[in-house]
Motif scaffolding. Structure first.
Motif, PDB file in Angstrom:
ATOM      1  N   VAL A 143       0.858  -1.191   0.000  1.00 43.28           N
ATOM      2  CA  VAL A 143       0.000   0.000   0.000  1.00 43.28           C
ATOM      3  C   VAL A 143       0.893   1.239   0.000  1.00 43.28           C
ATOM      4  CG1 VAL A 143      -1.853   1.225   1.184  1.00 43.28           C
ATOM      5  CG2 VAL A 143      -1.751  -1.281   1.298  1.00 43.28           C
ATOM      6  N   ILE A 144       0.707   2.078  -1.023  1.00 41.51           N
ATOM      7  CA  ILE A 144       1.558   3.259  -1.182  1.00 41.51           C
ATOM      8  C   ILE A 144       0.799   4.501  -0.737  1.00 41.51           C
ATOM      9  CG2 ILE A 144       3.014   4.554  -2.767  1.00 41.51           C
ATOM     10  CD1 ILE A 144       3.708   1.540  -2.409  1.00 41.51           C
ATOM     11  N   PRO A 145       1.362   5.290   0.185  1.00 44.57           N
ATOM     12  CA  PRO A 145       0.682   6.514   0.636  1.00 44.57           C
ATOM     13  C   PRO A 145       0.480   7.499  -0.504  1.00 44.57           C
ATOM     14  CG  PRO A 145       2.547   5.965   2.054  1.00 44.57           C
ATOM     15  CD  PRO A 145       2.652   5.090   0.846  1.00 44.57           C
ATOM     16  N   ASN A 146      -0.549   8.310  -0.373  1.00 44.28           N
ATOM     17  CA  ASN A 146      -0.813   9.341  -1.375  1.00 44.28           C
ATOM     18  C   ASN A 146       0.392  10.271  -1.510  1.00 44.28           C
ATOM     19  OD1 ASN A 146      -3.322   8.211  -1.490  1.00 44.28           O
ATOM     20  ND2 ASN A 146      -4.339   9.822  -0.318  1.00 44.28           N
ATOM     21  N   ASN A 147       0.762  10.571  -2.732  1.00 38.82           N
ATOM     22  CA  ASN A 147       1.835  11.531  -3.054  1.00 38.82           C
ATOM     23  C   ASN A 147       3.214  11.070  -2.599  1.00 38.82           C
ATOM     24  OD1 ASN A 147      -0.095  13.429  -4.096  1.00 38.82           O
ATOM     25  ND2 ASN A 147      -0.573  14.002  -1.979  1.00 38.82           N
ATOM     26  N   PHE A 148       3.381   9.789  -2.292  1.00 35.87           N
ATOM     27  CA  PHE A 148       4.690   9.311  -1.842  1.00 35.87           C
ATOM     28  C   PHE A 148       5.598   9.093  -3.048  1.00 35.87           C
ATOM     29  CE2 PHE A 148       7.870   6.232  -0.541  1.00 35.87           C
ATOM     30  CZ  PHE A 148       8.234   6.709   0.714  1.00 35.87           C
ATOM     31  N   SER A 149       6.769   9.711  -3.015  1.00 39.35           N
ATOM     32  CA  SER A 149       7.746   9.558  -4.094  1.00 39.35           C
ATOM     33  C   SER A 149       8.723   8.446  -3.746  1.00 39.35           C
ATOM     34  CB  SER A 149       8.511  10.865  -4.319  1.00 39.35           C
ATOM     35  OG  SER A 149       7.628  11.885  -4.719  1.00 39.35           O
ATOM     36  N   PHE A 150       9.084   7.657  -4.732  1.00 40.78           N
ATOM     37  CA  PHE A 150       9.970   6.518  -4.491  1.00 40.78           C
ATOM     38  C   PHE A 150      11.329   6.966  -3.966  1.00 40.78           C
ATOM     39  CE2 PHE A 150      13.258   3.516  -5.700  1.00 40.78           C
ATOM     40  CZ  PHE A 150      12.739   2.335  -5.201  1.00 40.78           C
ATOM     41  N   LEU A 151      11.791   6.242  -2.954  1.00 36.63           N
ATOM     42  CA  LEU A 151      13.140   6.386  -2.426  1.00 36.63           C
ATOM     43  C   LEU A 151      13.754   4.992  -2.372  1.00 36.63           C
ATOM     44  CD1 LEU A 151      12.378   8.797   0.558  1.00 36.63           C
ATOM     45  CD2 LEU A 151      13.547   9.404  -1.581  1.00 36.63           C
ATOM     46  N   PRO A 152      15.067   4.864  -2.520  1.00 34.68           N
ATOM     47  CA  PRO A 152      15.686   3.538  -2.429  1.00 34.68           C
ATOM     48  C   PRO A 152      15.272   2.831  -1.142  1.00 34.68           C
ATOM     49  CG  PRO A 152      17.281   5.151  -3.178  1.00 34.68           C
ATOM     50  CD  PRO A 152      16.055   5.925  -2.802  1.00 34.68           C
ATOM     51  N   VAL A 153      14.947   1.561  -1.261  1.00 29.04           N
ATOM     52  CA  VAL A 153      14.435   0.789  -0.127  1.00 29.04           C
ATOM     53  C   VAL A 153      15.556  -0.086   0.427  1.00 29.04           C
ATOM     54  CG1 VAL A 153      12.719  -0.897   0.625  1.00 29.04           C
ATOM     55  CG2 VAL A 153      12.116   0.800  -1.101  1.00 29.04           C
ATOM     56  N   ASN A 154      15.951   0.208   1.665  1.00 31.18           N
ATOM     57  CA  ASN A 154      17.030  -0.548   2.305  1.00 31.18           C
ATOM     58  C   ASN A 154      16.639  -1.118   3.670  1.00 31.18           C
ATOM     59  OD1 ASN A 154      19.163   0.061   0.301  1.00 31.18           O
ATOM     60  ND2 ASN A 154      18.882   2.166   1.005  1.00 31.18           N
ATOM     61  N   GLU A 155      15.826  -0.388   4.419  1.00 32.24           N
ATOM     62  CA  GLU A 155      15.512  -0.761   5.792  1.00 32.24           C
ATOM     63  C   GLU A 155      14.020  -1.140   5.918  1.00 32.24           C
ATOM     64  OE1 GLU A 155      18.043  -0.654   8.115  1.00 32.24           O
ATOM     65  OE2 GLU A 155      19.448   0.097   6.603  1.00 32.24           O
ATOM     66  N   PHE A 156      13.769  -2.327   6.468  1.00 31.06           N
ATOM     67  CA  PHE A 156      12.431  -2.920   6.504  1.00 31.06           C
ATOM     68  C   PHE A 156      12.047  -3.217   7.950  1.00 31.06           C
ATOM     69  CE2 PHE A 156      10.105  -7.158   5.969  1.00 31.06           C
ATOM     70  CZ  PHE A 156       8.873  -6.569   5.710  1.00 31.06           C
ATOM     71  N   LEU A 157      10.933  -2.644   8.412  1.00 36.17           N
ATOM     72  CA  LEU A 157      10.494  -2.820   9.791  1.00 36.17           C
ATOM     73  C   LEU A 157       9.268  -3.716   9.879  1.00 36.17           C
ATOM     74  CD1 LEU A 157      10.446  -2.118  12.851  1.00 36.17           C
ATOM     75  CD2 LEU A 157       9.026  -0.124  12.242  1.00 36.17           C
ATOM     76  N   VAL A 158       9.380  -4.776  10.693  1.00 30.77           N
ATOM     77  CA  VAL A 158       8.244  -5.639  11.020  1.00 30.77           C
ATOM     78  C   VAL A 158       7.920  -5.415  12.495  1.00 30.77           C
ATOM     79  CG1 VAL A 158       7.403  -8.012  11.208  1.00 30.77           C
ATOM     80  CG2 VAL A 158       8.921  -7.369   9.326  1.00 30.77           C
ATOM     81  N   SER A 159       6.703  -4.986  12.788  1.00 32.32           N
ATOM     82  CA  SER A 159       6.299  -4.819  14.182  1.00 32.32           C
ATOM     83  C   SER A 159       5.402  -5.978  14.593  1.00 32.32           C
ATOM     84  CB  SER A 159       5.574  -3.482  14.385  1.00 32.32           C
ATOM     85  OG  SER A 159       4.371  -3.450  13.658  1.00 32.32           O
TER      86      SER A 159
END
Length: 274
Positions: A143-159
C-alpha cells in the motif's frame, strides 16, 4: 519472474502507486497485470439497453480498455530498459472478488495499490477499497501513501504485537522479502506486563540466522511504539501481519489517528499468514 497486480481507478493516487511499483521492482523480471474493476451499476440502464446484447460487454469495457492500453504504452516507453511485460485486466464484479479471482488465475505474488482512491478524502487514511483488499485478499499487498515519491528501499520494519508469532509461515515470508530485495530487517516486539516473558527469547531463536536489529518494548501502546521507532530509525518500508482479526482491530479500531497518519508516511507491506 514476479507477477504483480496493479490496481487502478485512474486516479492520481493509483497512478502514483503504479509509478512506485515500476521503481520498486526495477531489479526483477516482472509481468504486471494492470487491473480495473468497474461495478456494472456504474453504467446507467439506458446505455445498456441501447446496446445490442452481444455488445453489452463491449459497452462496459470500451472506455477503461482504452485508458488501460494508453497507460500500458506509457509505462512501456518509460521502462524500456527494464525486463517488464504488461497485461491489462478488466472486471465488473464485487471489488475483492474480482481481485481474488485475478490473484488465483495469474498466480500473483504482490498486489500494489494506493492508500486511497479517486475520492481522496484527506481525513481518510485508507480508502474503503484498500481496507477491503487488506481484509479479504489473501496476497502480499503493498500500500503506497498518497503523493509518496519513491526512495531507495534498504531498511524494513516488522512490528509484532502479543498475538503475532514468528512461525514458519511468517519467517518464510520475511526471509523471501528481505533476501529478494536485499533489505536490512528491523523487528519491533511490543509486549505488555501480562504477556509471556520468554516471547523475546523465542523471537531471537527464530531470527538467529538473520542479520536483523531486534527491539523489545514493554508497556507501550503498539502505535505509539511504532511511531517512536520510525522517528528514531531510518526505515523505508513497514510491514504488519494480517492474522485473524487482530491486525484489523489494531489498524482500524485501536490506532490513534495521529500515530496512524505518521505511520502511513511510508509504504506498508501487508503479510498474510495462516
Amino acid at each position: 519472474m514476479k507477477k504483480v497486480l496493479l490496481l487502478t481507478d485512474f486516479s492520481k493516487n493509483a497512478t502514483n502507486a503504479i509509478s512506485y511499483a515500476m521503481q520498486f521492482f526495477a531489479s526483477k523480471t516482472c509481468t504486471f497485470y494492470i487491473m480495473y474493476v468497474h461495478k456494472v451499476g456504474g453504467y446507467v440502464s439506458d446505455d445498456l439497453l441501447m446496446s445490442p446484447k452481444n455488445s453489452i460487454h463491449d459497452s462496459i469495457t470500451e472506455k477503461p480498455k482504452t485508458k488501460l492500453k494508453a497507460l500500458i504504452e506509457a509505462l512501456k516507453t518509460d521502462n524500456k530498459t527494464k525486463d517488464y511485460q504488461f497485461e491489462y485486466v478488466i472486471d465488473y464484479d464485487v471489488f475483492t472478488d474480482a481481485i481474488n479471482q485475478a490473484v488465483t488465475k495469474y498466480a500473483i505474488d504482490f498486489v500494489v495499490m494506493g492508500s486511497n482512491g479517486a475520492s481522496n478524502v484527506k481525513e481518510v487514511i485508507f480508502g474503503s477499497n484498500t481496507i477491503n483488499v487488506i481484509k479479504k485478499v489473501n496476497c502480499k499487498t503493498l500500500v503506497i501513501p498518497n503523493n509518496f515519491s519513491f526512495l531507495p528501499v534498504n531498511e524494513f520494519l516488522v512490528s509484532l504485537n502479543a498475538d503475532d508469532v514468528i512461525d514458519t509461515d511468517l519467517l518464510e515470508n520475511i526471509i523471501d522479502f528481505i533476501e529478494g530485495f536485499k533489505l536490512k530487517l528491523h523487528v519491533l516486539r511490543i509486549t505488555s506486563e501480562s504477556e509471556q516473558p520468554n516471547l523475546a527469547l523465542k523471537d531471537k531463536e527464530r531470527l538467529a540466522l538473520l542479520d536483523s536489529k531486534y527491539h523489545l518494548i514493554e508497556h507501550v501502546p503498539v502505535d505509539y511504539a511504532v511511531s517512536s521507532y520510525l522517528q528514531t530509525n531510518t526505515i523505508d518500508i513497514t510491514a504488519f501481519i494480517k492474522k485473524d482479526k487482530s491486525f484489523l482491530n489494531r489498524l482500524f479500531n485501536d490506532s490513534p489517528s495521529k500515530e496512524l497518519t505518521s505511520r502511513m508516511k511510508l509504504p506498508l507491506l501487508v503479510l498474510h499468514c495462516h
